[in-house]
Write a protein that holds these residues in place. Structure first.
Motif, PDB file in Angstrom:
ATOM      1  N   UNK A 170       1.000  -1.184   0.117  1.00 24.59           N
ATOM      2  CA  UNK A 170      -0.014  -0.009   0.131  1.00 24.59           C
ATOM      3  C   UNK A 170       1.018   1.323   0.213  1.00 24.59           C
ATOM      4  N   UNK A 171       0.540   2.146  -0.773  1.00 21.73           N
ATOM      5  CA  UNK A 171       1.072   3.520  -1.110  1.00 21.73           C
ATOM      6  C   UNK A 171       0.981   4.174   0.184  1.00 21.73           C
ATOM      7  N   UNK A 172       2.111   4.677   1.102  1.00 17.63           N
ATOM      8  CA  UNK A 172       2.101   5.598   2.085  1.00 17.63           C
ATOM      9  C   UNK A 172       3.242   6.507   2.051  1.00 17.63           C
ATOM     10  N   UNK A 231       5.532   7.579   8.860  1.00 15.18           N
ATOM     11  CA  UNK A 231       5.296   6.491   9.678  1.00 15.18           C
ATOM     12  C   UNK A 231       6.436   6.285  10.386  1.00 15.18           C
ATOM     13  N   UNK A 278      -8.432   1.197   8.074  1.00 12.59           N
ATOM     14  CA  UNK A 278      -7.965   2.426   7.458  1.00 12.59           C
ATOM     15  C   UNK A 278      -9.102   3.142   6.696  1.00 12.59           C
ATOM     16  N   UNK A 306      -8.936   4.222   3.680  1.00 12.98           N
ATOM     17  CA  UNK A 306      -9.286   3.762   2.375  1.00 12.98           C
ATOM     18  C   UNK A 306      -9.817   2.404   2.275  1.00 12.98           C
ATOM     19  N   UNK A 307      -9.957   1.618   3.315  1.00 15.50           N
ATOM     20  CA  UNK A 307     -10.868   0.386   3.428  1.00 15.50           C
ATOM     21  C   UNK A 307     -12.154   0.837   3.535  1.00 15.50           C
ATOM     22  N   UNK A 357      -5.055   8.245   3.084  1.00 18.10           N
ATOM     23  CA  UNK A 357      -6.207   7.181   3.073  1.00 18.10           C
ATOM     24  C   UNK A 357      -5.545   5.911   3.459  1.00 18.10           C
ATOM     25  N   UNK A 358      -4.539   5.652   2.849  1.00 17.66           N
ATOM     26  CA  UNK A 358      -3.933   4.308   3.211  1.00 17.66           C
ATOM     27  C   UNK A 358      -3.199   4.364   4.816  1.00 17.66           C
ATOM     28  N   UNK A 359      -2.842   5.094   5.266  1.00 24.10           N
ATOM     29  CA  UNK A 359      -2.418   5.137   6.360  1.00 24.10           C
ATOM     30  C   UNK A 359      -3.380   5.570   7.597  1.00 24.10           C
TER      31      UNK A 359
END
Lengths: 157, 335
Positions: free
Chosen positions: A58-60, A65, B78, B80-81, B108-110
């Motif tokens: 997944x793109x982050x 992070x 998440x 995105x989910x 959205x992915x994080x």
């Protein structure tokens, strides 16, 4: 100072161990500890996308992070995109379309575009533009980048 | 960034046990998209950061077979989910819209649902390390007579004029959702409509949770036949915070709208339930005329600041277009 944390992760397909301070971001770990300097620090707050990596696919933004958070996960950086056989089609198309000038944003754009094409191999121009909204380029005006991504998609990358 | 001790508990109970009784010394880490930014700016300086990454069953979407069915979204899910889930898109289109339009694909992915609901406000004075505003132990709100074009327009009784930053919360309120929260004494349920409050001073957050509580999940009843829509007005078509947001939900009895809910976002320190606008269309057919009247009613009681009177018009239009979208009218504003 708090103790360093021992983290095990798979970086570009290689199982790796590293030590990091709790406050170090994944971007800092990649650049300063693992010497993978392809991912760039632009804004350092999630706006520019120059630090983009894939975390379990997944793109982050690696600047948002903590390094400690990638325990047990797989990280793909720009260094993991090309193969021994040659450049990834996205990289090739960026060159052909002159989709870069200073190059600081390019690793982030390539990683973001790779994530898009894996999810949606035939995106429309609008989908590409929306997906790349989190990547800033101050040289190209974006148009050549969009064309390079659409061309790579046509190749079936 | 100030260093801290990093904890990675494997259960919600262990996470709660690590939290402190007052705000500021311990922070929960979801996706980190807000917390890392606050820490880098020295606005948040926790000595403990407690990651939820290793808590099993903290993410995911499930359905409780009740009447009506209840959709339960884990706090660690998440964004995105949430945005791409087929059930959410079908039954809660306003939630899918708010989630799908939030930030960038990377964000959205994080970002997680729990983190989104508990994120700090975006006021630039609050986020400036060097400004001691009301929420940081100071004695004045610098936005009141400063740069306030993105601040609240419902400012009566508020000493701090932030806007509530979550676009997800207004959607959840419209759907009658509630959050399950875990504290040292066990679980409690907080309706999303009662989840937010306007902070006035240091040591208060934008929500009603205690410093040692953790959001476990959000439950949303799937009312049969409910129509709903989200409309956000922003300067850019992607990656922007809205300047005004309206989420509407209602049932149709023939052509008449019943049980109308209209929730406003980004115009007040909390999401607002627009009672006057709801009364305006309750029991009426949603037409351009009635929707426009509801839009005007939604701005009743607003007291804009020097730079943000423009938001009144945006809010009225957002309410009107959200109502028309939910009613299935032609979107004449889309070219």
């Amino acid at each position: 100072m708090p103790k360093k944390i021992h983290v095990q992760a798979v970086i570009n397909g290689q199982p790796m161990d590293f030590l990091c301070e709790p406050r170090q971001s994944l971007l800092e770990v990649l650049r300063d500890e693992l010497r993978l300097t392809g991912s760039k620090e632009g804004c350092n707050n999630g706006n520019c996308g120059a630090c983009n990596v894939l975390l379990d696919g997944r793109l982050v933004n690696s600047c948002l992070v903590f390094g400690a958070e990638v325990q047990g996960k797989a990280v793909t950086t720009i260094e993991g995109i090309a193969t021994a056989q040659g450049l990834h089609p996205l990289q090739q198309k960026f060159l052909e379309h002159a989709a870069l000038q200073c190059g600081i944003c390019t690793p982030g754009f390539i990683v973001a575009a790779k994530a898009l094409l894996e999810k949606n191999p035939k995106p429309s121009e609008e989908q590409v533009r929306h997906w790349l909204a989190g990547n800033l380029c101050r040289c190209t005006g974006y148009d050549k980048i969009i064309r390079a991504v659409l061309d790579a998609a046509r190749l079936g990358s | 960034m100030k260093n801290f001790q990093y904890f990675r508990p494997s259960s919600p109970e262990a996470a709660v046990a690590l939290l402190d009784k007052t705000w500021g010394t311990a922070e929960l880490l979801g996706g980190g998209t807000d917390l890392l930014d606050l820490q880098k700016e020295y606005v948040a300086q926790p000595s403990k950061v407690i990651s939820v990454a290793a808590i099993k069953g903290f993410d995911g979407i499930s359905v409780l077979e009740k009447e009506p069915p209840v959709v339960v979204i884990g706090a660690g899910t998440k964004i995105a989910t949430v945005a791409s889930d087929s059930g959410i898109k079908e039954h809660f289109p306003a939630l899918a819209s708010a989630a799908g339009g939030l930030g960038t694909p990377q964000i959205r992915n994080m970002a997680t649902l729990g983190g989104n609901l508990c994120q700090r406000n975006r006021c630039w004075y609050f986020r400036d390390e060097h400004v001691r505003c009301l929420l940081k132990g100071g004695d004045k709100c610098y936005a009141l007579d400063g740069e306030n074009r993105y601040h609240a327009i419902f400012t009566k009784e508020h000493t701090c004029v932030i806007v509530s930053p979550s676009t997800i919360a207004p959607a959840l309120i419209a759907y009658g959702a509630s959050a399950e929260v875990l504290g040292p004494k066990g679980k409690r349920t907080v309706k999303l409509a009662e989840f937010y409050r306007a902070p006035r001073k240091e040591g208060e957050r934008e929500h009603v949770l205690e410093a040692n509580e953790l959001v476990l999940s959000v439950s949303i009843p799937a009312e049969k036949g409910l129509r709903s829509a989200n409309y956000e007005v922003a300067q850019k078509r992607s990656y922007d915070w809205p300047m005004a947001q309206a989420v509407v939900a209602f049932h149709l009895d023939g052509k008449k709208a019943k049980e109308v809910r209209i929730i406003l976002g980004h115009v007040a320190p909390t999401p607002l339930i627009a009672d006057a606008a709801m009364k305006e269309v309750e029991g009426k057919e949603i037409t351009e005329e009635t929707a426009a009247k509801a839009g005007e009613a939604a701005t009743e009681g607003a007291k804009p600041l020097k730079q943000n009177e423009y938001k009144l018009r945006l809010l009225a239009v957002a309410v009107k277009r959200a109502l028309l979208t939910a009613a299935g009218a032609k979107k004449y504003w889309v070219t």
